[in-house]
Design an enzyme around this catalytic site. Structure first.
Site, PDB file in Angstrom:
ATOM      1  N   HIS A 143       0.836  -1.200   0.000  1.00 31.03           N
ATOM      2  CA  HIS A 143       0.000   0.000   0.000  1.00 31.03           C
ATOM      3  C   HIS A 143       0.876   1.258   0.000  1.00 31.03           C
ATOM      4  CE1 HIS A 143      -3.260   2.758   1.005  1.00 31.03           C
ATOM      5  NE2 HIS A 143      -2.532   3.210   2.016  1.00 31.03           N
ATOM      6  N   GLN A 250      -6.849  14.970   2.358  1.00 27.10           N
ATOM      7  CA  GLN A 250      -5.533  14.456   2.735  1.00 27.10           C
ATOM      8  C   GLN A 250      -4.433  14.992   1.816  1.00 27.10           C
ATOM      9  OE1 GLN A 250      -5.386  10.185   2.711  1.00 27.10           O
ATOM     10  NE2 GLN A 250      -3.317  10.076   3.528  1.00 27.10           N
ATOM     11  N   THR A 370      -3.282   0.303   6.055  1.00 26.93           N
ATOM     12  CA  THR A 370      -3.940  -0.416   4.973  1.00 26.93           C
ATOM     13  C   THR A 370      -3.083  -1.585   4.505  1.00 26.93           C
ATOM     14  OG1 THR A 370      -4.946   1.656   4.273  1.00 26.93           O
ATOM     15  CG2 THR A 370      -5.030  -0.170   2.719  1.00 26.93           C
TER      16      THR A 370
END
Length: 435
Positions: A143, A250, A370
């Site tokens: 990730h 973000q 994640t």
């Protein structure tokens, strides 16, 4: 090095059967699991329980049928949170597990225990602990590589990644149980050109994150780090975590200090804590680091942890749009992957968190970050599945998605299975997005 107890015992016997009929062959909660949670029956307040088949066992009600440490643990579980029970440590959790297992597999105990059972469908579940602190790590290297490639194509992983378990301090006040709706957050977004005023409004790039939650059991004193060889003694168990992310917010705010409003609006957890002992048969070696990667620094390295510190847990994430639910369609699986996608073990996360002297407390939550498998179909977020929103996903009913829309429901499940042992599950973590 202090040894940790991960060997199997009589509670893992795959042939063991319970007089609670729904437990036998149950895909998530057979008698070999016995996860801990907090529930309210129809006629009472919140108290500790154990999931067994389609039922929940009230632990305080059966404390008198247990002995010594198991009885003490069951009485502690009679409170409205599990913090005090978890703080008592691994030996207490093990004694409780073994004592309850004996009660649920002994036909002669049925008459005495049965009144303490409640139908799960008639009970309300709660967040199992008071979460004092929440730290979300970034331990899924695939990730990290995928996200890094979107922002830094020439340098996806920063130099510190393979030396330091990266993490940030999350917001414990917005942790909610599976089933609680997620309200779409608003915030500033990156302006279309440098120097322009950033737009403000609801996130248009709302995403899920396929994670696991690691629960701290016994804490440590301020200024006294937890050695890597003892770190596992401070882990009570594991649940499912979805750390929702507003990707557009973000992208604008994450430099220079990392996530803030993009992450603090809601985090969802599953209701049951599957204990370290329940997961003993599914322990596995930490995947070997690729050739050329550095060996962890001494305070993060333990031979036994490398040999047994990973968990053979499979995670799956599904989506059910509002139209799918109205039409009676089954949720569509978006991806699946293993918990072994972690670059760092759970014990390494605990050791690193405390190495500077930080005092962890019972009920603290550590997110894995994640977990993307590295294979096609194993992406742990929509931003990866859609290549940053450039490629839409077509669902079986013809609907398309790049990011989550209002009315979408995300469901994450997880389970562990291995030849020679009973399959156990971690339940589910689900929530619907609202405007």
């Amino acid at each position: 090095m202090t040894e940790t107890t991960i060997e199997t015992d009589f509670t893992h016997d795959p042939d063991a059967k319970s007089w609670v009929e729904s437990a036998n062959g149950h895909p998530a909660f057979p008698v070999q699991n016995l996860p801990l949670g907090i529930f309210s029956p129809k006629d009472g307040g919140a108290r500790g329980g154990i999931a067994i088949g389609d039922m929940i066992l009230d632990l305080a009600d059966i404390a008198g049928l247990l002995e010594l440490e198991a009885a003490t643990a069951a009485r502690l579980a009679g409170q409205s949170t599990l913090n005090d029970l978890l703080d008592r440590g691994a030996d207490s959790l093990r004694a409780l597990r073994q004592g309850v297992f004996k009660l649920l597999t002994d036909d002669d105990k049925k008459t005495a225990v049965e009144p303490a059972l409640h139908k799960a469908k008639d009970c309300k579940l709660h967040v199992p602990v008071t979460v004092g602190d929440y730290t979300d790590f970034y331990s899924g290297i695939h990730h990290a590589e995928n996200i890094g490639a979107l922002f830094r194509p020439d340098n996806p992983l920063l130099p510190n990644y393979k030396y330091v378990p990266i993490g940030y301090h999350g917001r414990s006040s917005s942790i909610r149980l599976s089933g609680v709706d997620v309200k779409r957050p608003s915030g500033q977004k990156k302006p279309p050109e440098d120097g322009a005023q950033p737009p403000f409004g609801p996130s248009a790039r709302l995403d899920y994150e396929l994670e696991m939650a690691i629960w701290v059991g016994k804490g440590n004193a301020l200024g006294h780090p937890i050695p890597i060889g003892e770190a596992e003694e401070h882990i009570a168990g594991i649940s499912i975590l979805n750390d929702w992310s507003a990707r557009d917010i973000q992208a604008w705010e994450y430099q220079p200090l990392g996530p803030f409003l993009a992450k603090n609006f809601h985090s969802s957890i599953s209701p049951w804590i599957v204990t370290i002992d329940a997961l003993a048969p599914f322990r596995t070696a930490q995947p070997a680091r690729p050739e050329g990667d550095p060996k962890p620094l001494d305070y993060l390295f333990d031979e036994r942890d490398q040999a047994t510190g990973a968990f053979g847990i499979t995670m799956e994430v599904f989506i059910a749009t509002e139209k799918m639910r109205q039409d009676g369609d089954e949720p569509h699986r978006l991806s699946t992957g293993p918990m072994t996608a972690m670059y760092w073990t759970a014990a390494q996360l605990v050791a690193h968190h405390s190495v500077g002297g930080c005092n962890l407390r019972s009920g603290d939550l550590l997110g894995t970050g994640t977990l993307t498998s590295g294979d096609e179909g194993g992406e742990g977020s929509l931003i990866e599945l859609t290549e940053g929103g450039k490629k839409s996903i077509t669902l079986p009913n013809g609907e398309t998605r790049t990011f989550l829309e209002d009315g979408d429901e995300v469901i994450i499940t997880a389970f562990a299975e291995k030849d020679g042992f009973a399959r156990i599950g971690l339940g589910e973590c689900r929530a619907v997005i609202t405007g």
